[in-house]
Design an enzyme around this catalytic site. Structure first.
Site, PDB file in Angstrom:
ATOM      1  N   TYR B 106      16.049  -6.143 -30.525  1.00  0.00           N
ATOM      2  CA  TYR B 106      16.069  -6.378 -29.077  1.00  0.00           C
ATOM      3  C   TYR B 106      16.336  -5.077 -28.348  1.00  0.00           C
ATOM      4  CZ  TYR B 106      16.346 -11.472 -29.638  1.00  0.00           C
ATOM      5  OH  TYR B 106      16.080 -12.772 -29.932  1.00  0.00           O
ATOM      6  N   TYR B 145      15.643 -11.248 -37.529  1.00  0.00           N
ATOM      7  CA  TYR B 145      16.706 -10.239 -37.539  1.00  0.00           C
ATOM      8  C   TYR B 145      18.017 -10.837 -38.035  1.00  0.00           C
ATOM      9  CZ  TYR B 145      18.076 -12.387 -33.116  1.00  0.00           C
ATOM     10  OH  TYR B 145      18.444 -13.279 -32.159  1.00  0.00           O
ATOM     11  N   ARG B 155      18.082 -14.805 -38.194  1.00  0.00           N
ATOM     12  CA  ARG B 155      17.422 -15.706 -37.256  1.00  0.00           C
ATOM     13  C   ARG B 155      15.928 -15.774 -37.565  1.00  0.00           C
ATOM     14  NH1 ARG B 155      18.444 -17.444 -32.509  1.00  0.00           N
ATOM     15  NH2 ARG B 155      17.600 -19.247 -33.553  1.00  0.00           N
ATOM     16  N   HIS B 158      11.529 -16.022 -33.219  1.00  0.00           N
ATOM     17  CA  HIS B 158      11.599 -16.946 -32.086  1.00  0.00           C
ATOM     18  C   HIS B 158      11.397 -16.207 -30.773  1.00  0.00           C
ATOM     19  CE1 HIS B 158      15.707 -15.367 -32.405  1.00  0.00           C
ATOM     20  NE2 HIS B 158      15.773 -15.540 -31.099  1.00  0.00           N
ATOM     21  N   HIS B 160      12.563 -16.613 -26.677  1.00  0.00           N
ATOM     22  CA  HIS B 160      13.474 -17.291 -25.744  1.00  0.00           C
ATOM     23  C   HIS B 160      12.733 -17.658 -24.462  1.00  0.00           C
ATOM     24  CE1 HIS B 160      17.389 -16.225 -27.718  1.00  0.00           C
ATOM     25  NE2 HIS B 160      16.676 -15.215 -28.182  1.00  0.00           N
TER      26      HIS B 160
END
Lengths: 169, 235
Positions: B106, B145, B155, B158, B160
């Site tokens: 991120y 990640y 995780r 995905h 968000h």
């Protein structure tokens, strides 16, 4: 059809939802200054605490003032003390009820968001408001922002003796 | 509008507040029962956003942050429809998007995962549904990640999403997953959703939406809370 399940906002929402506040180069669609200072601006600020009394530095609050059609959004990751701050105007009374701001609260560790309200300590209508009277007296104060000299203070406690009242709406 | 009552969160598909396998719920989930609130003007209204507020490349995460070249990774196009539980499409509603890059990193300053940032990829975007409730955006497929929830916690891939819908009862923040991801069965955030709701979070590969020699297509529909209006009532 079945509702789409909620998932947590996670720790990394800032560059998508509150980019300018966190200094990312992406335009914010909402921020914490809902009205200009000449519009009888009030300041509402506070912090969000977890079940051990620690300040939560990665929450995001949204406030909605239906009376004045004002919406704001702010993350708790940029102020020195991890507070949230909103500059808005005092919402007016709707149908004789005490004025309040609707709050939607998001954070890592919440699979689904929480709803609460911010009432104001200097409003006489608080004593007759049907929503406040519906809540047991010992918990009512968790919904009332306390007027200080220059701002209203509203702290949110996720758990504990002072756990904030959260609503199902 | 004044006679409309919106359905509550559906416990059959919505996650609980406390889900101890997802450790940070333990100190952050409210413990006292929620107070049921009669829906009033505040609950039956909400902010409205307009097309004009969006940047021209907000719907294209493969192009909205280019500095010196194309972002790395697999280009995808994600599309679908926003409905309410009554099956009515929701037009002109804002969808906000954020995600990791193709390496699972991120842009957020707090993310310390040792995977490279992509100078040409921010991972944030937004779009609106059209008059028929449909939306579409382009992005790079996000990577998996690691996170600190438990030993070897990763995780699944995905994206968000944040949606507004008709009013603040409709507010939805969620995550979309990809079909066949082996990490799903190990992810406490996904597993926090009751079994009946889990498939609703997994997008479907969509060959019809796939763009020749350009991007793989995925379909993902959203369903916001509905209301007591009968199908014959004009809203």
């Amino acid at each position: 059809m079945k509702q789409t399940p909620s998932q947590t906002v996670g720790p990394y929402f800032a560059y998508g939802l509150t980019p300018e506040q966190y200094l990312y180069s992406f335009k914010s669609l909402a921020n914490n200054e809902l009205v200009a200072i000449e519009d009888e601006q009030i300041i509402v600020k506070g912090r969000v605490f977890d079940g051990e009394g620690n300040v939560i530095p990665d929450a995001m609050l949204e406030i909605w003032d239906a009376k004045n059609n004002l919406f704001g959004r702010f993350g708790t990751g940029t102020e020195k003390d991890n507070s949230f701050v909103f500059k808005t105007q005092k919402p007016g009374s709707i149908d004789g009820q005490a004025p309040y701001l609707s709050v939607i609260l998001f954070m890592r560790g919440q699979l689904i968001h929480s709803y609460t309200r911010i009432y104001f300590s200097d409003e006489d209508l608080n004593t007759t408001d049907t929503t406040l009277l519906q809540i047991e007296e010992s918990r009512r104060s968790t919904l009332i922002a306390q007027k200080q000299e220059k701002f209203y203070e509203f702290n949110i406690y996720m758990q504990g003796d002072n756990e904030t009242v959260f609503f199902e709406i | 509008m004044s006679n409309l009552i919106y359905n509550l969160f559906d416990e059959e598909v919505q996650p609980p507040r406390l889900y101890p396998d997802y450790k940070s719920t333990v100190l952050r989930a409210p413990t006292k029962p929620l107070v049921l609130l009669k829906q009033s003007l505040s609950e039956l209204s909400g902010p409205v956003f307009g097309d004009f507020e969006l940047g021209t490349l907000d719907h294209d995460l493969t192009r909205n942050s280019i500095v010196n070249g194309e972002p790395l990774g697999e280009r995808i196009v994600v599309h679908g429809t926003v409905f309410n539980e009554n099956g009515q499409p929701i037009p002109n509603t804002l969808i906000e998007i954020w995600q990791a890059n193709s390496c699972g990193r991120y842009v957020h300053k707090v993310d310390q995962h040792d995977a490279p940032l992509d100078p040409n990829f921010l991972g944030a975007g937004r779009c609106m549904t059209d008059a028929n409730g449909n939306y579409k955006f382009y992005t790079i497929k996000p990577g998996a990640y690691p996170w600190g929830n438990h030993y070897n916690a990763w995780r699944p891939n995905h994206i968000h999403f944040s949606l507004f819908g008709a009013n603040i009862t409709n507010r939805l923040v969620t995550q979309m997953y990809f079909p066949g991801d082996p990490l799903l069965q190990h992810d406490p955030i996904f597993l926090g959703v009751p079994p009946k709701g889990r498939d609703l979070l997994i997008s479907k590969f969509d060959l019809d939406a796939t763009e020749e020699s350009f991007a793989l297509g995925y379909r993902f529909d959203f369903v916001l809370r509905g209301n007591n209006a009968t199908p014959f009532e004009k809203i």
